[in-house]
Every structure is written in C-alpha cells, then in structure tokens.
Scaffold this motif. Structure first.
Motif, PDB file in Angstrom:
ATOM      1  N   SER A 131      -5.364 -48.425 125.679  1.00 47.46           N
ATOM      2  CA  SER A 131      -4.785 -49.209 124.669  1.00 47.46           C
ATOM      3  C   SER A 131      -5.860 -50.207 124.446  1.00 47.46           C
ATOM      4  N   ASN A 132      -7.067 -50.180 124.818  1.00 44.54           N
ATOM      5  CA  ASN A 132      -7.875 -51.085 125.451  1.00 44.54           C
ATOM      6  C   ASN A 132      -8.381 -51.965 124.177  1.00 44.54           C
ATOM      7  N   SER A 133      -8.191 -53.635 123.917  1.00 46.59           N
ATOM      8  CA  SER A 133      -8.960 -54.020 122.852  1.00 46.59           C
ATOM      9  C   SER A 133      -9.962 -55.170 123.702  1.00 46.59           C
ATOM     10  N   GLN A 134     -10.602 -55.045 125.057  1.00 45.58           N
ATOM     11  CA  GLN A 134     -11.018 -55.979 125.260  1.00 45.58           C
ATOM     12  C   GLN A 134     -12.231 -55.379 125.886  1.00 45.58           C
ATOM     13  N   THR A 177      -0.911 -41.413 121.002  1.00 46.45           N
ATOM     14  CA  THR A 177      -1.937 -42.035 120.180  1.00 46.45           C
ATOM     15  C   THR A 177      -1.743 -43.353 120.852  1.00 46.45           C
ATOM     16  N   SER A 178      -2.642 -44.125 120.749  1.00 47.78           N
ATOM     17  CA  SER A 178      -2.890 -45.365 121.224  1.00 47.78           C
ATOM     18  C   SER A 178      -2.238 -47.131 119.974  1.00 47.78           C
ATOM     19  N   PRO A 179      -1.806 -48.027 119.385  1.00 46.97           N
ATOM     20  CA  PRO A 179      -1.516 -48.417 118.815  1.00 46.97           C
ATOM     21  C   PRO A 179      -2.654 -48.960 117.489  1.00 46.97           C
ATOM     22  N   MET A 180      -2.561 -48.777 116.692  1.00 45.12           N
ATOM     23  CA  MET A 180      -2.817 -49.365 115.420  1.00 45.12           C
ATOM     24  C   MET A 180      -3.165 -51.374 115.232  1.00 45.12           C
ATOM     25  N   LYS A 181      -4.657 -51.775 115.297  1.00 48.86           N
ATOM     26  CA  LYS A 181      -4.414 -53.171 115.348  1.00 48.86           C
ATOM     27  C   LYS A 181      -4.661 -53.665 114.373  1.00 48.86           C
ATOM     28  N   ALA A 182      -3.890 -54.975 113.680  1.00 50.29           N
ATOM     29  CA  ALA A 182      -4.958 -55.687 112.741  1.00 50.29           C
ATOM     30  C   ALA A 182      -5.607 -57.117 113.382  1.00 50.29           C
ATOM     31  N   THR A 183      -6.640 -57.178 112.959  1.00 49.79           N
ATOM     32  CA  THR A 183      -7.360 -59.368 113.334  1.00 49.79           C
ATOM     33  C   THR A 183      -7.396 -60.039 112.133  1.00 49.79           C
ATOM     34  N   VAL A 230       3.629 -45.071 138.103  1.00 46.55           N
ATOM     35  CA  VAL A 230       3.478 -46.512 137.637  1.00 46.55           C
ATOM     36  C   VAL A 230       2.251 -46.494 136.369  1.00 46.55           C
ATOM     37  N   SER A 231       0.998 -45.629 137.800  1.00 48.43           N
ATOM     38  CA  SER A 231      -0.184 -45.801 137.167  1.00 48.43           C
ATOM     39  C   SER A 231      -0.705 -45.660 135.622  1.00 48.43           C
ATOM     40  N   LEU A 232       0.312 -44.483 135.336  1.00 43.69           N
ATOM     41  CA  LEU A 232      -0.043 -43.358 133.682  1.00 43.69           C
ATOM     42  C   LEU A 232      -0.002 -44.443 132.665  1.00 43.69           C
ATOM     43  N   ILE A 233       1.501 -45.203 133.278  1.00 42.72           N
ATOM     44  CA  ILE A 233       2.070 -46.230 132.441  1.00 42.72           C
ATOM     45  C   ILE A 233       0.853 -47.646 132.358  1.00 42.72           C
ATOM     46  N   ARG A 234       0.220 -48.009 133.268  1.00 48.31           N
ATOM     47  CA  ARG A 234      -0.636 -49.160 133.676  1.00 48.31           C
ATOM     48  C   ARG A 234      -1.644 -48.303 133.010  1.00 48.31           C
ATOM     49  N   ASN A 235      -2.322 -47.037 132.595  1.00 44.07           N
ATOM     50  CA  ASN A 235      -4.289 -46.937 131.957  1.00 44.07           C
ATOM     51  C   ASN A 235      -3.667 -46.546 130.539  1.00 44.07           C
ATOM     52  N   THR A 236      -2.090 -46.320 130.220  1.00 44.93           N
ATOM     53  CA  THR A 236      -2.112 -45.887 128.576  1.00 44.93           C
ATOM     54  C   THR A 236      -2.208 -47.291 128.351  1.00 44.93           C
ATOM     55  N   LEU A 237      -2.267 -48.267 128.416  1.00 52.40           N
ATOM     56  CA  LEU A 237      -2.401 -49.954 128.168  1.00 52.40           C
ATOM     57  C   LEU A 237      -2.816 -50.287 128.265  1.00 52.40           C
ATOM     58  N   GLY A 246      -0.830 -55.551 117.570  1.00 49.45           N
ATOM     59  CA  GLY A 246      -0.592 -54.491 117.216  1.00 49.45           C
ATOM     60  C   GLY A 246       0.462 -54.294 116.591  1.00 49.45           C
ATOM     61  N   LEU A 247       0.428 -53.181 115.422  1.00 51.61           N
ATOM     62  CA  LEU A 247       0.798 -52.646 114.607  1.00 51.61           C
ATOM     63  C   LEU A 247       1.997 -51.973 114.640  1.00 51.61           C
ATOM     64  N   THR A 248       2.102 -50.782 116.068  1.00 50.09           N
ATOM     65  CA  THR A 248       2.439 -49.778 116.455  1.00 50.09           C
ATOM     66  C   THR A 248       2.617 -49.347 117.830  1.00 50.09           C
ATOM     67  N   LYS A 249       3.279 -49.478 118.785  1.00 52.26           N
ATOM     68  CA  LYS A 249       3.156 -48.380 120.035  1.00 52.26           C
ATOM     69  C   LYS A 249       2.640 -47.370 120.489  1.00 52.26           C
ATOM     70  N   PRO A 250       2.594 -46.810 121.605  1.00 54.58           N
ATOM     71  CA  PRO A 250       1.617 -46.412 122.133  1.00 54.58           C
ATOM     72  C   PRO A 250       2.579 -44.975 121.623  1.00 54.58           C
ATOM     73  N   SER A 251       1.936 -43.497 121.361  1.00 50.67           N
ATOM     74  CA  SER A 251       3.426 -42.449 121.223  1.00 50.67           C
ATOM     75  C   SER A 251       2.249 -41.516 121.782  1.00 50.67           C
ATOM     76  N   TYR A 252       2.595 -40.858 123.130  1.00 48.02           N
ATOM     77  CA  TYR A 252       2.577 -39.104 123.130  1.00 48.02           C
ATOM     78  C   TYR A 252       2.979 -38.007 121.928  1.00 48.02           C
ATOM     79  N   LYS A 253       1.645 -37.044 122.269  1.00 46.37           N
ATOM     80  CA  LYS A 253       2.593 -35.933 121.362  1.00 46.37           C
ATOM     81  C   LYS A 253       3.711 -35.818 122.455  1.00 46.37           C
ATOM     82  N   VAL A 254       4.727 -34.895 122.484  1.00 44.37           N
ATOM     83  CA  VAL A 254       6.110 -34.665 123.064  1.00 44.37           C
ATOM     84  C   VAL A 254       6.421 -33.078 123.336  1.00 44.37           C
TER      85      VAL A 254
END
Length: 471
Positions: A33-36, A283-289, A22-29, A309-317
């Motif tokens: 992916s933190n914008s704050q 690759t964390s999300p692209m953002k538009a403001t 669970v923590s890996l998913i939490r940390n990814t975002l 957010g214009l995209t979603k997180p994506s790990y290289k497979v």
C-alpha cells in the motif's frame, strides 16, 4: 541435532489475527500500500510534492495531468543510494543495524506534441516513468535473561535475541498521456504496473541455561518469499486560478495485486515436497490527492499535496485467515493520510530545492498483553500503543541542481525518521526433533501468552543523483 521451530500464532485475539504474523500486516501496508516510492532527485528534494506543478514524467507518481504542463521533451535517469538503520531497544538494551543499497532509482521521459491548429488545445504529451526502490528492512531485538522457557527439567532457555529480516525491491512502471487546454487547464491519465520481489524471515535465538548453547528457531511458516504484480490506473486535472496559483486533483484506483508466496517447508526433500506456491489476491487502498501550487515567477515555485486513502486493504477470502486479516484492517487501520510540501528557487543556472512530508501512523491505538515492566517475567501488563508495527513518518529533504543548457544534473539528500513498537514472540514455542517449519502437531510445547514489545527507531538516509536532457 534438533531441528526446531518457533510457532507464532501471531497476533492476538482482539487486536491481531491468528495464524498470521506481524510481518504480513506490516508488508501489506508498508510495501503493497506504499505511496512513497521515489522519483528523480528533483522530485525527492521537493518532498515528492508536485501534484499541481507537474512538468516532467514524475507527474505520473502523483497527478498525471502534470504531463500536460510540459512544453519540451525530456529524459532522465537517477541513481539512488539508501541507508536504512533500525535501532531496537528492549529492557535497557539496544541493538542497531544498518542496511545499505545502491540501485537505479528512476528513469523517466516525456514526449511533447504541439498542436498546430486553431483549437484551444495546445499540447498532447506522452510520458513514461519507472521507479525502483529497496524494501530491505532488518530489526534485531536484544535478548533478556528474565524471559525463560522451561521445555522440561533439563531443557530451559532464555531469550538471546530476535531478528526480523526482509529484503527485496518494489518497482512501479507508469505510462500516461496529458493534454494542455489554452495553458489554463491540464488533464491526464496513467496506467501503473507494479512489482514486488520480497524474501522474509523471522528468527528467535534461545540460549540454554544448562550449557549455554544457542538454538535458532524460525517463526511458523518462515522463511518465505513473494513475487507479486499489481495494476492501477490514475486520472487527474490541474487548473490555473489567475497567473500565480494552480489547483490539482487526482485519483488512483486501488492496486490489484496478484501475490505468489512460497514457504521453505514446501520445498523440503526430507518430506518429499516439490516446489509449491500459494496464490493470494490483495486490493490495496484507492487514493485521492489534492494539490495547490504557487508560482511566483520563473524563479520560485512551491507545491502542497494532501493524499488520503479512500478504502482499506482487502484480501480475497479463501478461508478464515484472509477473513481475519480483513476484519483486522476494517477495525484497526486508519485511512492513509499524507502531507507533502516542496519548493524550488532558481538563481541563473542553479536550482535550490527543499521539501518535507509527513505520513500518519496507519493504526489506531492497540492494546496488548506484554511481559512485566522492564522485560521482567512478572505478571503480564496490558498496555496501549499508538505506533504499533508502523509509526508516524517524517521526511526532510534538500537538493541542488545545475543546468548546462540542454543538459542538467541534480543531487538530493533525504532523511526519513520514525519510531514504532515492535511486537514479537507471542504464541507457541516448539523444540521437537525432526520437525521442520510448517503446520504440525508438535510433541513438546511452551505457550507464551504475552508479547515482547521493543521500541524501534528507524532512520533512512537517501541520496539521489539525476542526469537529464531536455530537447
């Protein structure tokens, strides 16, 4: 003495990914992916909303075109003090724990270059900004005597507690340039270099029903640490609509993360293992403001930002684990959505500021099979949660400032609150002599096909003090 491990196959078939936690998913975002990430006291007092106002180095956190608004040079430094408290409630019991930190939160500066030509270009300005914040987060969930694991006839244990612990820092260093065209149009670009230092552990305590002793079991592959670096770029524009209104727009590319992760079991001399690191690419999300500002006069201004957010997180497979993570984010994660509003009022040398921001939960509703009602060991119950792992966040802030001609001091208090559901203890529990954390084939296993899900209230109180000089 028994050495024990808690193997969490973590998160379940339809909604979560196996062989992850669970923590890996939490940390990814929440981290990557933190914008704050915070800035100066003024920036935080206005809820981090400055996309169409700009004027200082913190513009690089939202819209680099704001560098072009500056008409004088400026440098500042900010001390930040954070208090982060999680209160976890489960089956009528609760436990609260507070983490306190003080650090250098922000350093920024702008150099202005006025163009003494007949051209409509008035200024070309250069800015640098460094922001740093703690990502410490500790969640302890109370135990429950109804949750019992029978390893054998002489070894039964009840859940005594569960602890999730993350500590470390997130920093972002930005360099940018902004230009002023006839005091009506501002453009800018920035380059951003991010770093994460993160240590993670996840532990369950089981109490023997035979003799009352307590054993501590680590989740599969924890503890571990990550040392990561990331890069992104941003561009923006601000335009005046008449004398009092401005509109702004900015895009930040995805952040391209290079993550080095090392698990404790890699470095256990019992097995002759040397120091080893696994590398991951994220690759964390692209953002538009989009931003709008109202500047009534020199005494009052306000700004509204909306970030999407214009995209979603994506790990290289590299294998099935990364593929499952990407599938999870594709199917269950909502695009980043954040609204920030801030205002400033000047009374002679005094500055009064206030702000609010709202960040929506990053997940759609998720349904999991959990232990029976009120933590009983009865039949599992399927339940849907709207705030699984991370919830909606609300932030309120207010601040004061005073100008001593060229020097100034600002102070801000910020309160951030959220509630979320915390899933834990799903998977396989192992009590095997001589086995350390890691992937292995244990000899005695108990399978837990339901989650424990606690309700967590998170309250973060931040205090910022900025000292600055305008020249």
């Amino acid at each position: 003495m028994l050495k024990k491990s808690l193997v969490i196959m973590s998160i379940s078939a339809a909604f979560f990914v196996q062989a992850q936690d669970v923590s890996l998913i939490r940390n990814t975002l929440d981290v990557y992916s933190n914008s704050q990430i915070g800035g100066s006291a003024r920036f935080n007092a206005m809820g981090g909303s400055n996309g169409a106002l700009g004027g200082d180095a913190n513009a690089l956190l939202t819209n680099p075109a704001g560098l072009g608004v500056a008409i004088s040079g400026e440098v500042s430094g900010t001390l930040s003090v954070m208090s982060n408290k999680n209160t976890s409630n489960y089956a009528g019991s609760s436990f609260g724990y507070k983490v306190n930190n003080a650090d250098l939160g922000n350093v920024g500066g702008v150099m202005t270059f006025q163009l003494m030509t007949e051209s409509a270009w008035k200024f070309v300005n250069i800015g640098v900004n460094f922001s740093n914040q703690s990502i410490d987060n500790y969640i302890e969930t109370p135990g429950n005597s109804n949750i019992v694991f029978d390893f054998d006839a002489n070894n039964s244990s009840a859940l005594a507690r569960h602890a999730y612990d993350r500590y470390g820092t997130l920093s972002k260093t930005s360099f940018g340039v902004g230009a002023n065209y006839n005091h009506n149009l501002y453009i800018g670009m920035g380059l951003n270099f991010s770093n994460v230092s993160l240590d993670q552990s996840d532990t369950a305590a089981l109490q023997s029903l035979q003799n009352g002793s307590v054993d501590y079991l680590s989740k599969q592959n924890t503890p571990y640490f990550e040392r990561s670096s990331g890069f992104s770029a941003s561009v923006g524009v601000i335009g005046k609509l008449g004398r009092n209104f401005r509109l702004g727009a900015a895009i930040e590319t995805p952040t391209f993360w290079d993550i080095d992760r090392s698990y404790n079991f890699y470095n256990d001399p019992q097995f002759g293992d040397d120091y080893a690191v696994e590398n991951r690419r994220l690759t964390s999300p692209m953002k538009a403001t989009l931003s709008a500002a109202f500047v009534a006069n020199k005494n009052f201004s306000m700004n509204l930002d909306y970030t999407l957010g214009l995209t979603k997180p994506s790990y290289k497979v590299y294998g099935g684990a990364e593929r499952q993570l990407n599938d999870f984010f594709d199917q269950n994660q909502r695009s980043l959505s954040e609204v920030k509003l801030g205002a400033e009022y000047r009374v002679k040398q005094f500055r009064l500021r206030g702000g609010y921001s709202y960040t929506a939960s990053p997940f759609d509703a998720l349904t999991v099979s959990r232990y029976g009602a009120n933590g009983t060991s009865g039949d599992p119950v399927d339940q849907s949660y709207n705030n699984m792992i991370l919830g909606d966040r609300n932030a309120l802030s207010f601040g004061l400032g005073y100008d001593f001609k060229s020097f100034y001091i600002d102070a801000t208090f910020q309160n951030i609150s959220s509630t979320f559901n915390n899933p834990l203890l799903f998977g396989v529990i192992d009590q095997t002599e001589g086995i350390e954390d890691g992937y292995y084939s244990p000899s005695r296993l108990i399978s837990s096909s339901e989650y424990v899900v606690s309700d967590v209230k998170n309250v973060i109180n931040n205090f910022y003090v900025t000292f600055g000089w305008k020249f």
